[in-house]
Design a protein around this motif. Structure first.
Motif, PDB file in Angstrom:
ATOM      1  N   GLU A 116       0.816  -1.214   0.000  1.00 21.89           N
ATOM      2  CA  GLU A 116       0.000   0.000   0.000  1.00 21.89           C
ATOM      3  C   GLU A 116       0.852   1.268   0.000  1.00 21.89           C
ATOM      4  N   TYR A 117       2.159   1.122   0.276  1.00 18.61           N
ATOM      5  CA  TYR A 117       3.048   2.290   0.321  1.00 18.61           C
ATOM      6  C   TYR A 117       3.900   2.431  -0.937  1.00 18.61           C
ATOM      7  N   TRP A 196      -5.028   7.088 -15.949  1.00 17.21           N
ATOM      8  CA  TRP A 196      -4.826   5.883 -15.168  1.00 17.21           C
ATOM      9  C   TRP A 196      -3.995   6.181 -13.917  1.00 17.21           C
ATOM     10  N   SER A 197      -4.384   5.554 -12.827  1.00 15.83           N
ATOM     11  CA  SER A 197      -3.559   5.544 -11.623  1.00 15.83           C
ATOM     12  C   SER A 197      -2.738   4.253 -11.658  1.00 15.83           C
ATOM     13  N   CYS A 198      -1.394   4.387 -11.705  1.00 16.42           N
ATOM     14  CA  CYS A 198      -0.531   3.237 -11.970  1.00 16.42           C
ATOM     15  C   CYS A 198       0.445   3.010 -10.821  1.00 16.42           C
ATOM     16  N   GLU A 199       0.716   1.755 -10.557  1.00 11.58           N
ATOM     17  CA  GLU A 199       1.722   1.393  -9.570  1.00 11.58           C
ATOM     18  C   GLU A 199       3.075   1.302 -10.248  1.00 11.58           C
ATOM     19  N   TYR A 211       9.483   1.629  -5.464  1.00 13.04           N
ATOM     20  CA  TYR A 211       9.833   2.856  -4.748  1.00 13.04           C
ATOM     21  C   TYR A 211       8.671   3.308  -3.860  1.00 13.04           C
ATOM     22  N   LEU A 212       9.010   4.168  -2.888  1.00 14.33           N
ATOM     23  CA  LEU A 212       8.091   4.625  -1.852  1.00 14.33           C
ATOM     24  C   LEU A 212       7.194   5.749  -2.360  1.00 14.33           C
ATOM     25  N   ASP A 213       5.951   5.750  -1.889  1.00 12.43           N
ATOM     26  CA  ASP A 213       5.027   6.851  -2.172  1.00 12.43           C
ATOM     27  C   ASP A 213       5.360   8.000  -1.222  1.00 12.43           C
ATOM     28  N   THR A 214       6.226   8.878  -1.664  1.00  8.69           N
ATOM     29  CA  THR A 214       6.701   9.970  -0.804  1.00  8.69           C
ATOM     30  C   THR A 214       5.656  11.064  -0.606  1.00  8.69           C
ATOM     31  N   LEU A 215       4.539  10.995  -1.313  1.00 10.54           N
ATOM     32  CA  LEU A 215       3.433  11.933  -1.082  1.00 10.54           C
ATOM     33  C   LEU A 215       2.500  11.444   0.023  1.00 10.54           C
ATOM     34  N   ASN A 216       2.739  10.240   0.520  1.00  8.00           N
ATOM     35  CA  ASN A 216       1.892   9.633   1.542  1.00  8.00           C
ATOM     36  C   ASN A 216       2.608   9.714   2.889  1.00  8.00           C
ATOM     37  N   PRO A 217       2.128  10.544   3.826  1.00 12.44           N
ATOM     38  CA  PRO A 217       2.821  10.683   5.118  1.00 12.44           C
ATOM     39  C   PRO A 217       2.956   9.365   5.871  1.00 12.44           C
ATOM     40  N   ALA A 218       1.963   8.489   5.770  1.00 12.94           N
ATOM     41  CA  ALA A 218       2.049   7.205   6.465  1.00 12.94           C
ATOM     42  C   ALA A 218       3.188   6.357   5.901  1.00 12.94           C
ATOM     43  N   ALA A 219       3.393   6.411   4.595  1.00 16.71           N
ATOM     44  CA  ALA A 219       4.480   5.656   3.974  1.00 16.71           C
ATOM     45  C   ALA A 219       5.829   6.162   4.463  1.00 16.71           C
ATOM     46  N   VAL A 220       5.978   7.475   4.547  1.00 20.43           N
ATOM     47  CA  VAL A 220       7.248   8.048   4.999  1.00 20.43           C
ATOM     48  C   VAL A 220       7.489   7.729   6.473  1.00 20.43           C
TER      49      VAL A 220
END
Length: 499
Positions: A116-117, A196-199, A211-220
């Motif tokens: 999810e991150y 499209w929203s792509c992984e 790679y990490l979703d750096t726009l997601n505070p929970a991921a960081v």
């Protein structure tokens, strides 16, 4: 905040003394590639050699070829040993927050454990409808790929002016017609965008993993927990021998190192399979989060990211980049800086700076990113100075130096000399160092000192600055020279600040 002090204003006699024998804080503090079996006698021998050669400190950098698992008990024991030996020699230590690079995934472990991150991106592919070409209907036969979720199919009225296509507001949402034919009710030209929203694909970064979703505070926060919290084992050195933590080339859109962010436009299971369209930064739940913060629905305006608008408005594009920059700066850089400050550490590093258009794509507003570092940072890889024909490295270094000047940051760090090849001469190093200092650099982080040069390790973005290099017996003279450059440039920076 940090107990290791750098002189704020160097008085004349102090400047003379420092110029004669620069303190460790001004001397080169290289990436030390820990890239083989880490044995204490060899670690001690190499630290001793560095100290004798005038090196002021090291960045302890886990690298390709290291035998101990990253952050394992053996690895942490090696870090503690290196830190103790550096402390004995009055050398400073910087921790490095990743296994290889870019920072953010703990060598891919984080995003394999937490799918999810994983970073996502927006991909837009298009079709066009023109009555003048006597089209019967436009087939909406966009292909869905694995881990690509359709956001919307939008049909924008379009007009061509001076060879440029422009879009009108209020597109027709034809998502429900996906897989069928579509024909507009008016006799206008239309540009149809499938969004499209792509992984991101596995293996897109230099380590395996997503790679990490750096726009997601929970991921960081998960990254901080996995990569930074283990450093507490070294807390007795925080703020003294250990000055801070180096983060390396994070981004709100990641890269593969050479071809820019467009290279992420691949199938998840095959990084060599390029998908159609253009890409932009995206994150899970972006539409809802964006509307909550900005008060309008971004989805119908997505076309404004790809095309200019017929009415000349740029507000959507500007607000989009302002928003993703804010999420990235606050979620990644400010969060890690806050962690470091709570530990009495400095937060340093660099992002992707060249070329300038790529910098905007991967970082948003680079100035706002650089403001988060305690020392403004940049890299300067490959040989040669900037020119009018190739101004990117001038702009990138001067941007960091300008932020340091405006925000009263003591240092401008530069990851320097890397990726220049085995034939990189000391003469060219000196010329490049002069140019970096001329642009404002006052702390050199040479790339790199290789713990081992065995096998494939010697191909890891050479040259080596260390024991394996023919110039190593003479390195003391160069380390003294870099120390004097840094000392002098800092004195000039302080002079400019107070003039």
């Amino acid at each position: 905040m940090n107990n290791v002090k750098t002189a704020n204003r160097l008085e004349l006699q102090e400047l003379i003394d420092q110029f004669e024998n620069p303190a460790p804080t001004f001397r080169p503090q290289p990436f030390w590639f820990l890239n083989h079996r880490l044995e204490k006698p060899e670690l001690e021998r190499q630290i001793q050699s560095m100290g004798e050669a005038g090196v002021g400190g090291v960045v302890l950098h886990a690298r390709h070829g290291m035998q101990a698992p990253y952050l394992s008990a053996d690895f942490m024991e090696a870090l503690a040993f290196c830190t103790k030996e550096c402390a004995r020699r009055d050398m400073v230590v910087w921790l490095y927050d990743e296994d290889n690079w870019p920072s953010g995934t703990v060598g891919g472990k984080l995003t394999r454990q937490h799918p999810e991150y994983r970073m996502r991106y927006l991909r837009m592919e298009e079709k066009r409808f023109a009555w003048a070409e006597a089209q019967e209907a436009l087939p909406l036969d966009f292909v869905q790929h694995d881990h690509n979720e359709l956001i919307a199919i939008l049909a924008y009225r379009a007009t061509e002016r001076e060879g440029q296509w422009l879009l009108y507001d209020d597109p027709v949402d034809i998502t429900h017609l996906w897989g069928h034919d579509w024909k507009p009710d008016t006799e206008d030209c239309y540009i149809v965008l499938a969004c499209w929203s792509c992984e991101i694909a596995e293996g897109m970064t230099f380590a395996q993993g997503y790679y990490l979703d750096t726009l997601n505070p929970a991921a960081v926060q998960a990254f901080i927990h996995m990569a930074y919290e283990p450093f507490h084992a070294l807390r007795s050195y925080f703020g003294s021998t250990i000055q801070g933590v180096f983060t390396d080339e994070p981004g709100l859109m990641i890269h593969d190192g050479f071809f820019g962010v467009e290279a992420i436009r691949t199938a998840v299971d095959d990084v060599g399979a390029t998908l159609p369209g253009m890409v932009f930064a995206w994150t899970e739940g972006m539409a809802q989060r964006y509307q909550q913060e900005n008060g309008y629905d971004l989805i119908p305006r997505l076309g404004a990211l790809l095309y200019n608008m017929a009415d000349g408005s740029r507000s959507t594009k500007q607000q989009y980049y302002d928003t993703i920059t804010r999420w990235y700066v606050e979620g990644y850089h400010a969060a890690i800086r806050s962690w470091c400050e709570r530990q009495g550490l400095l937060y340093i590093g660099h992002t992707l700076e060249e070329p300038v258009w790529g910098q905007a794509r991967s970082q948003g507003n680079q100035t706002r990113v650089l403001q988060q570092f305690h020392y403004a940072g940049v890299d300067y890889l490959t040989p040669g100075i900037g020119t009018k024909e190739n101004p990117h490295r001038i702009v990138s270094v001067k941007t960091a130096a300008s932020v340091a000047q405006l925000d009263s940051k003591e240092r401008v760090i530069c990851e320097s000399f890397g990726a220049s090849g085995h034939g990189y001469s000391m003469r060219q190093r000196r010329l490049d160092a002069n140019f970096m200092a001329f642009l404002g650099v006052n702390l050199f982080i040479p790339h790199a000192f290789y713990y081992s040069f065995a096998g494939i390790r010697k191909t890891d973005f050479p040259p080596t600055e260390f024991l394996h290099a023919p110039h190593w017996p003479h390195y003391r003279a160069f380390a003294d020279y870099l120390g004097r450059l840094s000392c002098w440039e800092q004195a000039q920076q302080e002079r400019r600040r107070y003039c």
